[in-house]
Each structure stands twice: as C-alpha cells, then as structure tokens.
Design a protein around this motif. Structure first.
Motif, PDB file in Angstrom:
ATOM      1  N   HIS A   1      -4.241   6.949   8.816  1.00  0.00           N
ATOM      2  CA  HIS A   1      -4.856   5.998   8.332  1.00  0.00           C
ATOM      3  C   HIS A   1      -4.088   4.718   8.875  1.00  0.00           C
ATOM      4  CE1 HIS A   1      -6.353   3.188   5.250  1.00  0.00           C
ATOM      5  NE2 HIS A   1      -5.252   2.929   4.640  1.00  0.00           N
ATOM      6  N   TRP A   2      -2.950   4.673   8.585  1.00  0.00           N
ATOM      7  CA  TRP A   2      -2.016   3.347   9.246  1.00  0.00           C
ATOM      8  C   TRP A   2      -2.083   3.408  10.636  1.00  0.00           C
ATOM      9  CZ3 TRP A   2       2.113   5.280   5.385  1.00  0.00           C
ATOM     10  CH2 TRP A   2       1.880   4.509   4.024  1.00  0.00           C
TER      11      TRP A   2
ATOM     12  N   HIS B   1       2.302   5.830  -7.497  1.00  0.00           N
ATOM     13  CA  HIS B   1       1.324   6.862  -8.312  1.00  0.00           C
ATOM     14  C   HIS B   1       1.761   8.084  -8.309  1.00  0.00           C
ATOM     15  CE1 HIS B   1      -2.698   8.281  -9.451  1.00  0.00           C
ATOM     16  NE2 HIS B   1      -2.576   9.183  -8.370  1.00  0.00           N
ATOM     17  N   ILE B   2       2.256   8.746  -7.287  1.00  0.00           N
ATOM     18  CA  ILE B   2       2.910  10.060  -7.439  1.00  0.00           C
ATOM     19  C   ILE B   2       4.074  10.136  -8.159  1.00  0.00           C
ATOM     20  CG2 ILE B   2       3.925  11.888  -5.886  1.00  0.00           C
ATOM     21  CD1 ILE B   2       2.257  10.656  -3.441  1.00  0.00           C
TER      22      ILE B   2
ATOM     23  N   MET C   1       5.230  13.195  -2.361  1.00  0.00           N
ATOM     24  CA  MET C   1       5.129  11.867  -1.525  1.00  0.00           C
ATOM     25  C   MET C   1       5.363  12.390  -0.234  1.00  0.00           C
ATOM     26  SD  MET C   1       8.189   9.738  -3.694  1.00  0.00           S
ATOM     27  CE  MET C   1       7.638   8.775  -4.881  1.00  0.00           C
TER      28      MET C   1
ATOM     29  N   GLU D   1       2.316   1.401  -3.614  1.00  0.00           N
ATOM     30  CA  GLU D   1       1.329   1.874  -4.496  1.00  0.00           C
ATOM     31  C   GLU D   1       1.041   3.375  -4.572  1.00  0.00           C
ATOM     32  OE1 GLU D   1      -1.111  -0.491  -6.082  1.00  0.00           O
ATOM     33  OE2 GLU D   1      -2.036   1.200  -7.076  1.00  0.00           O
ATOM     34  N   GLU D   2       0.905   4.045  -3.319  1.00  0.00           N
ATOM     35  CA  GLU D   2       1.008   5.405  -3.034  1.00  0.00           C
ATOM     36  C   GLU D   2       1.986   6.110  -3.771  1.00  0.00           C
ATOM     37  OE1 GLU D   2      -1.566   7.252  -1.805  1.00  0.00           O
ATOM     38  OE2 GLU D   2      -2.906   5.645  -0.917  1.00  0.00           O
TER      39      GLU D   2
ATOM     40  N   GLU E   1      -0.388  12.444   5.330  1.00  0.00           N
ATOM     41  CA  GLU E   1      -1.960  12.164   5.235  1.00  0.00           C
ATOM     42  C   GLU E   1      -2.066  10.747   5.820  1.00  0.00           C
ATOM     43  OE1 GLU E   1      -2.668  15.374   1.752  1.00  0.00           O
ATOM     44  OE2 GLU E   1      -3.040  13.126   1.260  1.00  0.00           O
ATOM     45  N   LEU E   2      -1.210   9.931   5.346  1.00  0.00           N
ATOM     46  CA  LEU E   2      -1.429   8.371   5.526  1.00  0.00           C
ATOM     47  C   LEU E   2      -1.274   7.955   6.970  1.00  0.00           C
ATOM     48  CD1 LEU E   2      -0.003   7.004   2.187  1.00  0.00           C
ATOM     49  CD2 LEU E   2      -2.397   6.824   3.097  1.00  0.00           C
TER      50      LEU E   2
ATOM     51  N   ARG F   1       2.045  13.128   1.058  1.00  0.00           N
ATOM     52  CA  ARG F   1       0.923  12.222   1.046  1.00  0.00           C
ATOM     53  C   ARG F   1       1.179  11.295   2.328  1.00  0.00           C
ATOM     54  NH1 ARG F   1      -3.784  10.460   0.902  1.00  0.00           N
ATOM     55  NH2 ARG F   1      -4.268   8.482   0.239  1.00  0.00           N
TER      56      ARG F   1
ATOM     57  N   SER G   1       0.722  -1.207   0.048  1.00  0.00           N
ATOM     58  CA  SER G   1       0.044   0.033   0.020  1.00  0.00           C
ATOM     59  C   SER G   1       0.893   1.456  -0.079  1.00  0.00           C
ATOM     60  CB  SER G   1      -0.986  -0.018   1.156  1.00  0.00           C
ATOM     61  OG  SER G   1      -0.456   0.083   2.488  1.00  0.00           O
ATOM     62  N   TYR G   2       2.094   1.465   0.714  1.00  0.00           N
ATOM     63  CA  TYR G   2       3.001   2.377   0.690  1.00  0.00           C
ATOM     64  C   TYR G   2       3.656   2.713  -0.662  1.00  0.00           C
ATOM     65  CZ  TYR G   2       7.572   4.453   1.127  1.00  0.00           C
ATOM     66  OH  TYR G   2       8.912   5.037   0.973  1.00  0.00           O
TER      67      TYR G   2
END
Lengths: 126, 319
Positions: B186-187, B133-134, B176, B129-130, B182-183, B179, B126-127
């Motif tokens: 979530h984590w 994407h950037i 990055m 992937e994020e 922000e995560l 982001r 998931s890390y």
C-alpha cells in the motif's frame, strides 16, 4: 451601600455589584453544591440597591458554564430585574455566550422569553 | 420555609395550596384563588420545560466534550475514569507487574527526510492509526506516542493474570508486524520507495503505575526498570524483529515459539540480560487455539484449530 464583591472560586462566579457605577457583573463558572449560597446574598444586595432609589442598573453576565440550579436562579434574577423595570427603573442587561457555544445562546434566548427587559445576547470577544 | 433551598418558592406554593384544602371554614375555592393557582402552575410548568431543555443541552455539551477527550486517552483508562473507578489525583500510584511494549520505525528520519510536512503527518498518522487499532483490539493501554515510537502496556487498569498480559502483548506485536507487511505494498503504491520496518521490544516486571505530573496536568503512565528494559531491548532488535525479555518468555513459551536465550549487554544495565526472539509470524484467531491437557496422565496438547481439525490431529497422532 458598600460595593459588593465576591471573588470567584472553582465552582462559583465572580460577582461585583458596584453602587457607584450602577453595574452588576457575574463572570466565570457557577456549579456550587447549593446555588442559593451564591444567589441569595446577591438578591439581598440587589433589593438593597434598588431601595437606594438608583435609577439605573447595567447587568453583564459572562458565565462560561453554569449548572441547572444556577440557571433556575438566573431566572429568578431576571424576574427581579423585570420587577425593577416595571417599577420604572432602567435596566440594561447583556448576556454573553462564548464564540461557537450556540447552546448557551439558546439558554439565554429561552430565559428571556416573555420578558420585556432591555437586553442583548452578545458573542464574547475577550 | 427554608429560603436556602433552591425550590423554596415552589414548596411554599404547594404548602399554600394544601392549606386552602385543609381550611375547615372553606366549602369551595373562589375563582380568584383558582386563577392564582392556575397562573402559578403555568409558571412552574414553564420553568420545568426551560430547565429540562437547559439540562439536556448541558448533557449534550458534556457528551461532545467527553467524545473529544476520549481520543486522548486509551480505551481501558477512559472507561476506568468515566466509570468513577479512577480518582484523578496526583501521587496515587501502585506497584503492578505489567508487560510493556515498545516499537519504533527503523530509520524513520531517513524515510521522512524527503517528505513534505503534510505528507509526513499523513504517513505517520496512518501508521499510528493502524497500530493503535491493533493495540486496542488486544486490550493494551496505549501509554504514549513518541514521534514514531509507540509504548503500550498490559495489566492495568484491568488486571487479569501475568500470563494473559504477556501473551496478549506478544500477540499484539505479532499482529502489528503482520499488518505492517501487508501495508508495505500500500505504501509502495503511494510512492514510498523503501519498505517500512519496525523494531519491537517487550519486557515484563514490576513498575509503578498511576498519575504522574502536576496537579494541573497529569499523565497516567508507568515508571520503573522494566520500562527502560523494554525500550533498550527494542533498540537492539533488528528490522522486523520482536525481542522479549526472559521473564516475558517464561510466561509465553508454552504458546509462542521463541528462540533460545540470547545474552545481551544493554545500556543502563550492569548485568547482561537474556532476551528471546519471537518466531511466530501469525497469531491464530482468538478462540481457535485448542488445548487438551492432563498432567497426571502425562500429556499436554495445544493446536491451531483453524488449520488442523481434531479429527486431522487424531489421524496425525495415530500415524
């Protein structure tokens, strides 16, 4: 008639026509610049083989990949085998596809449409 | 008739049909001849249908395969290979000036020591992937993942300008980091106790880029001193810090606020290296950065239009 054997290359299949055992094997990939360079000599050898008054031929086709020209000539090969069968020869044909490759299975099914040859379409286990 | 032609039989049939028409002794075609022609036509049509379907299936196979392979290669490189512009040959390398980015997670082994294999791969994926994407959003060429570390370069296969590559590289790093912040929440909610921080390092310089490896397995990658420099700078960064080399700084200093030079002794480099810390926390959306300049009249202005309109700027300057 001697054994006819052609080793595989990156773009052409391994071919073995053994008059002793009465077997023809095609294996590997077939996408040459001109597919006739592969199939025409084979057709000549097949004519020679059937002229020997041999009763039976077992054909094993284990192609991993072949292009449209090769498929066209596979069709011609099937016609020749059909002709041999119509001339009272026994032809056993096994066409193989790779596990999960349903497209190749369909390729063979369509190729055998309207043929009365004794054939099987089998999943490869090797 | 040339029998080495795959379609020699069909061509022969066509010739035969023409001859029937050209025969001066014939005034009409017999039913038997017509029957033969019809039968041949039906056979040719059947063959065309079969081969068209076969070809379509081969196309589909190729499409599916290409789709699977595209995930193993960065988008710019994939596009270059599939458009035929990149010859896949060993020893085909060139010297290009690139901006190179390295990042890794601070104390990743500490973070991962209590995780089960599946949770660890979910977390890492998931890390990545994020971050990927950037990297793609900024047009970077993702070179490789090395565990939790990421290596991206700018300037190849699509070369724009040194400044453009360095700017996009630094902006990507800022995006990055933003982001990741922000995560954190979530984590945390997923049960990860400690916030995850990364170290980031960027260097700009000439490298050899191209196909390295063997004829059976190639890697499109880069080698050269700036690659090592970027990796070393990254290893010196603190938590959440982006450090850039002095040549990178020279290319971005007019657009990105950075610290004064810090002299560092880096492993593998005889001389001390000057590096700068990136001080910008957020990148203005593309197209929002406005610029008015006229060196002859002695002015150069850059501002973030998403935060300050031209009218507000004029008002500010007139005060």
């Amino acid at each position: 008639m001697d054994k006819y054997e052609v080793m595989a290359t990156k773009t052409t299949p391994y071919i073995l026509l053994d008059p002793q055992s009465g077997e023809l094997l095609l294996a590997g990939e077939s996408w040459p610049e001109n597919a006739m360079d592969v199939f025409h000599p084979l057709f000549e050898k097949l004519d020679e083989y059937f002229a020997l008054d041999k009763e039976q031929l077992r054909v094993e086709v284990k192609l991993d990949y072949h292009n449209t020209s090769s498929q066209k000539l596979m069709r011609e090969l099937i016609f020749r085998l059909q002709h041999a069968k119509d001339s009272d020869k026994t032809v056993i044909l096994n066409l193989y596809y790779l596990d999960g490759d349903t497209d190749m299975m369909e390729d063979w099914e369509e190729l055998m449409d309207d043929m009365s040859l004794n054939y099987q379409i089998l999943k490869r286990t090797d | 008739m040339d029998k080495s032609d795959v379609f020699w039989q069909e061509k022969q049939l066509l010739e035969k049909s023409k001859q029937v028409l050209q025969d001066p002794t014939k005034t009409e075609v017999s039913l038997a001849e017509y029957q033969e022609l019809l039968s041949s036509y039906a056979d040719v049509l059947k063959q065309v249908i079969q081969l068209t379907r076969f070809s379509d299936r081969n196309d589909k196979r190729m499409r599916l395969l290409t789709d699977k392979l595209r995930r193993y290669v960065s988008p710019p490189l994939f596009q270059k290979i599939t458009s035929g512009k990149e010859t896949v040959e060993i020893n085909k390398t060139k010297r290009v000036r690139l901006s190179i980015f390295f990042s890794d997670i601070v104390n990743f082994s500490w973070h991962s020591r209590d995780m089960e294999g599946e949770a660890l791969s979910d977390f890492l994926n998931s890390y990545l992937e994020e971050m990927t994407h950037i990297a793609n959003k900024y047009g970077g060429t993702l070179d490789k993942y090395i565990g939790d570390a990421i290596m991206v370069f700018f300037g190849d296969p699509v070369f724009v300008s040194d400044q453009d590559h360095a700017l996009r590289c630094v902006k990507m790093a800022i995006a990055m980091r933003k982001r990741l912040r922000e995560l954190h929440r979530h984590w945390y909610e997923l049960g990860y106790q400690k916030p995850l921080f990364v170290r980031m390092g960027i260097a700009t310089g000439h490298v050899s880029v191209g196909n390295f490896g063997s004829s059976e397995r190639l890697d499109y990658t880069i080698i050269g001193t700036p690659v090592n420099l970027a990796a070393r700078i990254q290893s010196m960064a603190a938590e959440d810090q982006i450090l850039i080399s002095h040549p990178t700084w020279a290319l971005v200093k007019d657009c990105i606020p950075c610290s004064d030079a810090i002299s560092m002794k880096l492993k593998g480099f005889d001389n001390e290296q000057l590096v700068h810390e990136v001080l910008l926390d957020e990148v203005a959306p593309e197209g929002e950065l406005k610029c008015i300049e006229n060196p002859d009249l002695g002015y150069s202005l850059k501002w973030d239009n998403s935060k300050l309109s031209l009218e507000e700027l004029i008002k500010l300057l007139s005060e």
